[in-house]
Write an enzyme that holds these catalytic residues in place. Sequence first.
Site, PDB file in Angstrom:
ATOM      1  N   PRO A 188      28.723  48.847  48.252  1.00 31.25           N
ATOM      2  CA  PRO A 188      29.090  48.807  49.677  1.00 31.25           C
ATOM      3  C   PRO A 188      29.904  47.559  50.025  1.00 31.25           C
ATOM      4  CG  PRO A 188      26.740  48.367  49.408  1.00 31.25           C
ATOM      5  CD  PRO A 188      27.267  48.733  48.055  1.00 31.25           C
ATOM      6  N   GLU A 216      18.235  47.539  44.780  1.00 29.21           N
ATOM      7  CA  GLU A 216      18.926  46.512  45.575  1.00 29.21           C
ATOM      8  C   GLU A 216      20.333  46.243  45.078  1.00 29.21           C
ATOM      9  OE1 GLU A 216      18.413  44.819  48.454  1.00 29.21           O
ATOM     10  OE2 GLU A 216      16.913  46.408  48.578  1.00 29.21           O
ATOM     11  N   ARG A 218      41.825  65.729  41.563  1.00 24.07           N
ATOM     12  CA  ARG A 218      42.769  66.664  42.203  1.00 24.07           C
ATOM     13  C   ARG A 218      44.199  66.143  42.171  1.00 24.07           C
ATOM     14  NH1 ARG A 218      43.593  66.333  47.317  1.00 24.07           N
ATOM     15  NH2 ARG A 218      43.357  68.512  47.914  1.00 24.07           N
ATOM     16  N   ASP A 273      48.746  66.888  51.567  1.00 23.09           N
ATOM     17  CA  ASP A 273      47.433  66.619  52.139  1.00 23.09           C
ATOM     18  C   ASP A 273      47.469  65.460  53.115  1.00 23.09           C
ATOM     19  OD1 ASP A 273      45.871  68.490  50.894  1.00 23.09           O
ATOM     20  OD2 ASP A 273      45.537  67.259  49.123  1.00 23.09           O
TER      21      ASP A 273
HETATM   22  N1  SAH Z   1      21.705  45.513  48.416  1.00 23.23           N
HETATM   23  C1  SAH Z   1      23.025  46.042  48.217  1.00 23.23           C
HETATM   24  C2  SAH Z   1      23.057  47.549  48.426  1.00 23.23           C
HETATM   25  C3  SAH Z   1      22.421  48.322  47.325  1.00 23.23           C
HETATM   26  S1  SAH Z   1      22.558  50.045  47.556  1.00 23.23           S
HETATM   27  C4  SAH Z   1      23.972  45.392  49.212  1.00 23.23           C
HETATM   28  O1  SAH Z   1      23.552  45.107  50.322  1.00 23.23           O
HETATM   29  O2  SAH Z   1      25.140  45.213  48.896  1.00 23.23           O
HETATM   30  C5  SAH Z   1      22.327  50.634  45.926  1.00 23.23           C
HETATM   31  C6  SAH Z   1      23.571  51.070  45.175  1.00 23.23           C
HETATM   32  O3  SAH Z   1      24.162  52.157  45.838  1.00 23.23           O
HETATM   33  C7  SAH Z   1      24.676  50.025  45.070  1.00 23.23           C
HETATM   34  O4  SAH Z   1      24.469  49.173  43.981  1.00 23.23           O
HETATM   35  C8  SAH Z   1      25.903  50.882  44.880  1.00 23.23           C
HETATM   36  O5  SAH Z   1      26.118  51.251  43.528  1.00 23.23           O
HETATM   37  C9  SAH Z   1      25.570  52.131  45.676  1.00 23.23           C
HETATM   38  N2  SAH Z   1      26.172  52.159  47.020  1.00 23.23           N
HETATM   39  C10 SAH Z   1      25.530  52.019  48.193  1.00 23.23           C
HETATM   40  N3  SAH Z   1      26.371  52.114  49.233  1.00 23.23           N
HETATM   41  C11 SAH Z   1      27.598  52.328  48.723  1.00 23.23           C
HETATM   42  C12 SAH Z   1      28.886  52.510  49.292  1.00 23.23           C
HETATM   43  N4  SAH Z   1      29.090  52.476  50.602  1.00 23.23           N
HETATM   44  N5  SAH Z   1      29.931  52.710  48.454  1.00 23.23           N
HETATM   45  C13 SAH Z   1      29.751  52.728  47.101  1.00 23.23           C
HETATM   46  N6  SAH Z   1      28.554  52.559  46.510  1.00 23.23           N
HETATM   47  C14 SAH Z   1      27.481  52.366  47.296  1.00 23.23           C
END
Ligand code: SAH
Length: 244
Positions: free
Chosen positions: A89, A116, A154, A169
């Site tokens: 994220p 986490e 795609r 697209d």
């Molecule tokens: N504690 C972390 C979030 C962990 S969520 C933080 O605050 O940054 C667990 C896993 O889900 C992450 O390691 C990632 O691989 C995935 N993930 C969660 N949200 C995501 C998003 N918006 N985009 C891509 N991967 C995501």
Amino acid sequence: MRFDVLTLFPEMFEGFFSSSIMKRAMDQRLVEASLVNFRDYSTDKHRMVDDTPYGGGGGMVLKPEPLFRAVEALTEETQVRPPVLMMSPQGTPFTQKKAEALSRHSRLILLCGHYEGFDERIRRHLVDEEISIGDYVLTGGELAAMVVMDSIIRLVPGVLGNAGSAEEDSFSTGLLEYPQYTRPADFRGWKVPDVLLSGHHAQIARWRRQQSLERTLERRPDLLEHAPLTDEERAWLKQRKSDS
Ligand code: SAH
């Protein structure tokens, strides 16, 4: 195009790999995908892949060793290491442009986090790029990896039956796509615009471009700042903005 996906939950990919366009692309060998459960690379006697965070706090953090070893095993025999992408994220927001750029690689390695997330040393010393699919937090990177793969495959030549179909697209032209219609020409009294039935290709192209512009202005005016527009289109936009 080959994807290697490192995940603790390979079963999540079953439906994606065995359906629709992804399945066809894999059957035709246009796309290859391998799933690696990085738990197999844990050297711990309990096959642990995570541990509590230093400094305290809740949740579990993915340990560096299994992921490093899994990537090293995958790339042992390759001369040029393919890009290693971490689903996160905190990554760069994923866009069509990014999908296009990534589709030019012949191989990508995708890391899916869980719990986490990752030990910081994975981020710093194993990963080339962090990708976020949006400003929200998922429980794991698997859905994000599928989103990334889906948007890339795609674009691989031959994957979509009709080669033109990805080019128009939404986002590919910098704008949202024009409205689409199919048979019947009259559904419950709602008619398909005459121009689309006219067979007049130039007029149809003009109508579509106009609709794309209108739609983008209405829904995503932010996209217009970077969209490649003609002088005439810019003038029209300016006019529209001053009218409203
Ligand atoms: N504690 C972390 C979030 C962990 S969520 C933080 O605050 O940054 C667990 C896993 O889900 C992450 O390691 C990632 O691989 C995935 N993930 C969660 N949200 C995501 C998003 N918006 N985009 C891509 N991967 C995501």
